[in-house]
Design an enzyme around this catalytic site. Sequence first.
Site, mmCIF file in Angstrom:
data_model
loop_
_atom_site.group_PDB
_atom_site.id
_atom_site.type_symbol
_atom_site.label_atom_id
_atom_site.label_comp_id
_atom_site.label_asym_id
_atom_site.label_seq_id
_atom_site.Cartn_x
_atom_site.Cartn_y
_atom_site.Cartn_z
ATOM 1 N N THR A 344 0.817 -1.212 0.000
ATOM 2 C CA THR A 344 0.000 0.000 0.000
ATOM 3 C C THR A 344 0.855 1.270 0.000
ATOM 4 O OG1 THR A 344 -0.139 -0.234 2.395
ATOM 5 C CG2 THR A 344 -2.001 -1.006 1.119
ATOM 6 N N ASP A 345 0.179 2.405 -0.232
ATOM 7 C CA ASP A 345 0.857 3.704 -0.261
ATOM 8 C C ASP A 345 0.783 4.377 1.106
ATOM 9 O OD1 ASP A 345 1.037 3.422 -3.116
ATOM 10 O OD2 ASP A 345 -1.052 4.005 -3.182
ATOM 11 N N SER A 370 1.315 8.598 5.084
ATOM 12 C CA SER A 370 0.662 8.570 3.785
ATOM 13 C C SER A 370 1.706 8.953 2.763
ATOM 14 C CB SER A 370 -0.503 9.560 3.761
ATOM 15 O OG SER A 370 -1.023 9.614 2.458
ATOM 16 N N ARG A 371 2.000 8.014 1.829
ATOM 17 C CA ARG A 371 3.159 8.240 0.970
ATOM 18 C C ARG A 371 2.856 9.108 -0.236
ATOM 19 N NH1 ARG A 371 4.300 2.299 1.226
ATOM 20 N NH2 ARG A 371 4.959 2.056 3.381
ATOM 21 N N VAL A 372 1.631 9.163 -0.699
ATOM 22 C CA VAL A 372 1.373 9.959 -1.897
ATOM 23 C C VAL A 372 0.335 11.037 -1.680
ATOM 24 C CG1 VAL A 372 2.030 8.154 -3.507
ATOM 25 C CG2 VAL A 372 -0.324 8.306 -2.757
#
Lengths: 511, 127
Positions: A344-345, A370-372
């Site tokens: 997951t992102d 939260s990566r994006v």
Amino acid sequence: MADVSVTELSKGLREAIAQLDTGDKYESTGVVTRVGDGVAWVHGLRDAGYAEVLEIQTKAGPVEAFALNLMEDEIGAVLLGEDSQVVAGDAVKLKGVVLDVPVGEELLGRVVDPLGRPLDGGAPIVTKQRGLVERSAVGVMGRKSVHEPLMTGIVSIDAMFPIGRGQRELIIGDRQTGKTAIAVDTMINQARQKTGVVNVYVAIGQKLSKIARLVERLKQEGVMDQTIVVATSPSDPASLLYLAPYAGTAMSEYFRDNGKHALIIYDDLTKHAVAYRQMSLLLRRPPGREAFPGDVFYLHSRLLERSAKLSDDLGAGSLTALPIIETQAGDISAYIPTNVISITDGQIFMETDLFYQGIRPAISAGLSVSRVGGAAQTKTVKSVSGSLKLGLSQFRELASFAQFGSDLDEATKKQIERGQRLTELLKQPQYSPLSIWEQSASIFAVNEGLFDAVPTAKIKEAQSALLARLAKDYRKEMDELNKGSQKVEKDSDSAKLIHKVAEAVAKGFEE
Amino acid sequence: MPKLSRRKIAEYVANTTKDGVVPTGVIAELAAYLADSHRTRELPLVVRTIEDVLAERGQVVARVTTARGLDDSIKQSIRAQINAKEVYFAEAVDPSVIGGVRVETPGKTLDATIIRKLNSIRSAKAS
């Protein structure tokens, strides 16, 4: 079938028989050699393909199965129905199709099983289209980077771990920490803010009472009109539990591919992996770590890869996924959690300790990420939440440090007090998602120190008083702010406005 | 001795078969092997596999079920339908099929019996 007049009885009957008769075809058949635990072994049918649907002719009518183990002279097939009627010696035919489910607008507001059959007692579902349950994900050129926000309505998530449309954000935590509550609030927020995002809730082996309660709640909140619930219970065969997320994804892909936005919630993938483990062990595939088969990673990666933000050429639709994983005693280094975290992102980590301290939603600021989503956060929320995560983490560190000594310098004391107020502000009751302006105004008020004089216990009251007054007296300005394109900064009009109202409100709560 | 796959056994038997006749020696050999390796329960599957292997070589065993028995013209048309080098008939008479014919060859079935039609009408009515 249309009614037939008495005079044309013979012709009508003839036609009816012609329709019934599938014709005498010289076709491939196999025979069931062994059956049990939801798995049938079939001899023959050497031209069967992987994941192809088989039809077993039992005395009580046909039962469907799908072929998963293709071996030299035997096929291992997982039954999609009851195995009690299937006996050794039953004839098996190929259906010549891979598994598909009905997809389309017609499913909105319905509760269905993974094969698209209604479970809500409503009318049969007739759709124009069907979608493949197993479908490959969109390629590189068909995608675009995530850039639009998907507002959850939960302040701590939208401010600190923003989610974008097309993102896959994992919700992970122990049992009873409010994982489903976050997912449900997000669905409710889509209706409250009229975002037009379609919700698909996939219940994998959830108690039927829980699903019934959830559907009831969604109806009350008026969310059900834009929601599809794919439900499986613990008493369903493992094959249905295994299929549920793929079927739900197929249903939401319809909206993604037609330029709309969809949100899918898998509740939860731990049970999905367990169902797949059961199937694999019964199919005699060799077990690996924690007895899961070798391809559990692929099981979830191919599922989650189907969530995407499509390019403009493909209609710019999106599918956002919120998979849920249940951990045992906060252990995120178990097999399935590490797998899904890496797919997951980003993840939202729920902590039992926080939950029992009364900090609900019990989101851990340190372990969540939260990566994006940063690129997708609205300007308004971004302008007020810049230092929120850092400030909160620093506060936690300071607070644990400050327990040992009482003589703190003024600056540290102030930081701790601010942190306590922030923590208090981020508490949010269930079923009450906040809109963009509500979130920004609240965070702005606390961050600017406007509520420093308000006692910590009364922060929530002060917040609701502030929001009520802003909504009443400055509706137009707030609606403007709610569009999300305006920053709330030192000298902006909105900041001055909130500043003024917050100061007035704070006076009423001072001691 | 390593376990022989059914396929291997079937290929051995098929190699020794000539004109649809399996030598008695081979039968005894196979029986002894299956008994010795505790695999007698696999017998139906072994027979099916042997038929499969023979069918690949153009020698098809057709199990034909009718209510009244076969005559030569029907056999001729079945032979044409199956399209193999050689077709061996295993006939069975079963009044319960009422009428029509059911032909079972390795991996394939042609069911044109009245009883199947009746059953399909019955299940269509039920649903």
